[in-house]
Design an enzyme around this catalytic site. Structure first.
Site: not given
Length: 478
Positions: A147, A170-171, A222, A244-245, A278, A378
């Site tokens: 995002n 790793k994108p 993610g 960071e979720l 997020c 979410e």
């Protein structure tokens, strides 16, 4: 485009590739390697070799190189922005803004690195000294989402590099090209080979990176489910974690609030990047006396937003893929089935310029109830649920009745009430009476299942350092 390992573009060992798709048309326009465990090992070994030199590079030199990289990123903004817009589907102005903020964060991290200090205890005996210093953690694996692929990478990369760590990134499979391009730009700007490596692939590659014994830290942004899996796998080698979720961020609108200001802020923030981030507003609790008035104001602002078709102009783009679209679509259907009122949006856009992508207009669902998915899970899309409440206390209780705790928002003219609500909200960041972009100088992260650790500012740099205590003894001249 190929992976960037040890300062050069490199194919996967077995030659496999995966497509990169333009979300506005659904057409593939490039490929990247579909890397596997062997490629992960090559990248990590490269980072480990580079770490031996990079950790000994004076922090002043690391900061200088990082600032040079930030300048190079700004200079390349038109090229990187166009690439990002193509792979993400976001209109170009938003992509250029992301690049600008990313370069700013690199500079801030570099400056925070220059402020790092060791301490010397004054409590030692004669002939002894105790020094508390900090060493870089080591090789870091950074796993980033689609995002905001550049900015969220810089959350991790900028802090790690100035702290003396090396990075294997790793994108997301959806947006790998902009990250690969940035690795090339940074290498050309003077970042030594192996300090920043980029591997591309699917979930299997991520699992190989996390399980590898050499990295000492995993930095991940993610989903909650993926974060839990990473935490479980990292426990086997006691890797440090920054996670960071997900978020399911509530907004509370009190009866005395400036309703027009609240509606403007919630519309702007809740639907930025088509809702694909997020800490966006996901659900809103409005005191009953102003509920109808607020719905009317918010609906008018949201209905005026424009969606850009393929090749056209507008404020919002498509959702990045079928999976992300399906989540929003299912939440809308769930709300409809349970009595929710669709005030605007609610159905996929079709027709010329829209048929090739997953376009969903900004959607408001009134009279949302706690059992609706839009109020509990979410969304990661342009959908907001709204509910009436009888008091600020009821709003606070419902806002906190969630496994998430990333962000929250309050609107009231009563400062005492606003501070009470801000203090009571179980969230890592809380905004009162407006919603600005999160500051690069202060910590960002979540409570509860929204994550572990903090990023940005000095807090981000410190998370890539280990404390070390050194006890020194020496002869005292008589």
């Amino acid at each position: 485009m190929e992976m960037f390992l040890d300062g050069t573009f490199t194919p996967a060992r077995d030659g496999r590739v995966m497509p990169v798709t333009d979300p506005t048309t659904g057409e593939s326009f490039d490929t990247v390697p579909l890397a596997g465990p062997a490629d992960a090992d090559i990248a990590i070994r490269s980072a480990a070799r580079a770490f031996e030199t990079w950790k000994r590079t004076p922090v002043t030199e690391r900061a200088r190189i990082q600032k040079t990289c930030a300048a190079a990123l700004r200079a390349a903004a038109p090229e990187v922005g166009a690439l990002l817009s193509r792979e993400l589907g976001r209109p170009l102005p938003g992509c250029l803004h992301e690049i600008s903020r990313s370069a700013e964060l690199l500079d801030i991290y570099a400056e925070e690195g220059l402020r790092l200090q060791a301490t010397l205890s004054l409590g030692s005996a004669t002939g002894e000294k105790t020094i508390v210093t900090r060493d870089p953690v080591g090789v870091v694996v950074a796993i980033t989402p689609f995002n905001y692929p550049i900015n969220l990478l810089m959350f991790k990369l900028g802090a790690a590099l100035v702290a003396g760590c090396t990075v294997v990134a790793k994108p997301s499979e959806d947006t790998p090209l902009s990250t690969l391009k940035i690795a090339q730009i940074f290498h050309a700007a003077g970042l030594p080979a192996g300090v920043f490596n980029v591997v591309t692939g699917d979930r299997a590659l991520g699992e190989a990176l996390v399980a590898h014994p050499t990295p000492r830290k995993i930095a991940f942004t993610g989903s909650v489910a993926a974060g839990k899996a990473i935490a479980a796998a990292a426990a086997g080698t006691v890797k440090r974690l920054t996670l960071e979720l997900g978020g399911q961020s509530p907004a509370i609108v009190c009866a005395d609030a400036d309703l027009d200001k609240a509606a403007t802020a919630i519309a702007r923030h809740g639907f930025a990047n088509s809702g694909q981030f997020c800490y966006r507003v996901n659900r809103v609790y409005v005191e009953r006396p102003v509920y109808a008035d607020f719905l009317a104001r918010l609906t008018a602002k949201v209905a005026a937003m424009t969606v850009a078709p393929a090749g056209g102009a507008g404020e919002l783009g498509p959702l990045v893929n079928a999976k992300i679209f399906a989540n929003s679509d299912q939440q809308i259907a769930d709300a409809r089935a349970k009595g929710g009122r669709i005030l605007t949006g609610g159905a996929r856009l079709t027709g010329p310029g829209f048929d090739g992508g997953y376009y969903l207009p900004p959607t408001l669902i009134a009279d949302a109830t706690p059992d609706m998915a839009v109020m509990r899970e979410e969304t990661f899309g342009p959908v907001i649920g709204l509910a009436a409440v009888d008091s600020p206390a009821e709003a606070l209780a419902q806002a906190n009745d969630s496994r998430f705790g990333l962000a929250a928002f309050v609107f009231t003219r009563d400062l005492a009430r606003g501070l009470m609500l801000c203090e009571g909200l179980e969230a890592g960041s809380v905004w009162l009476n407006d919603i600005q972009r999160s500051s690069h100088f202060v910590p960002f992260g979540g409570m509860k299942e929204s994550g572990l650790g903090r990023e940005k500012g000095r807090y981000g740099v410190e998370s890539y350092l280990e404390y070390k205590t050194m006890y020194l003894s020496y002869e005292v001249p008589e």
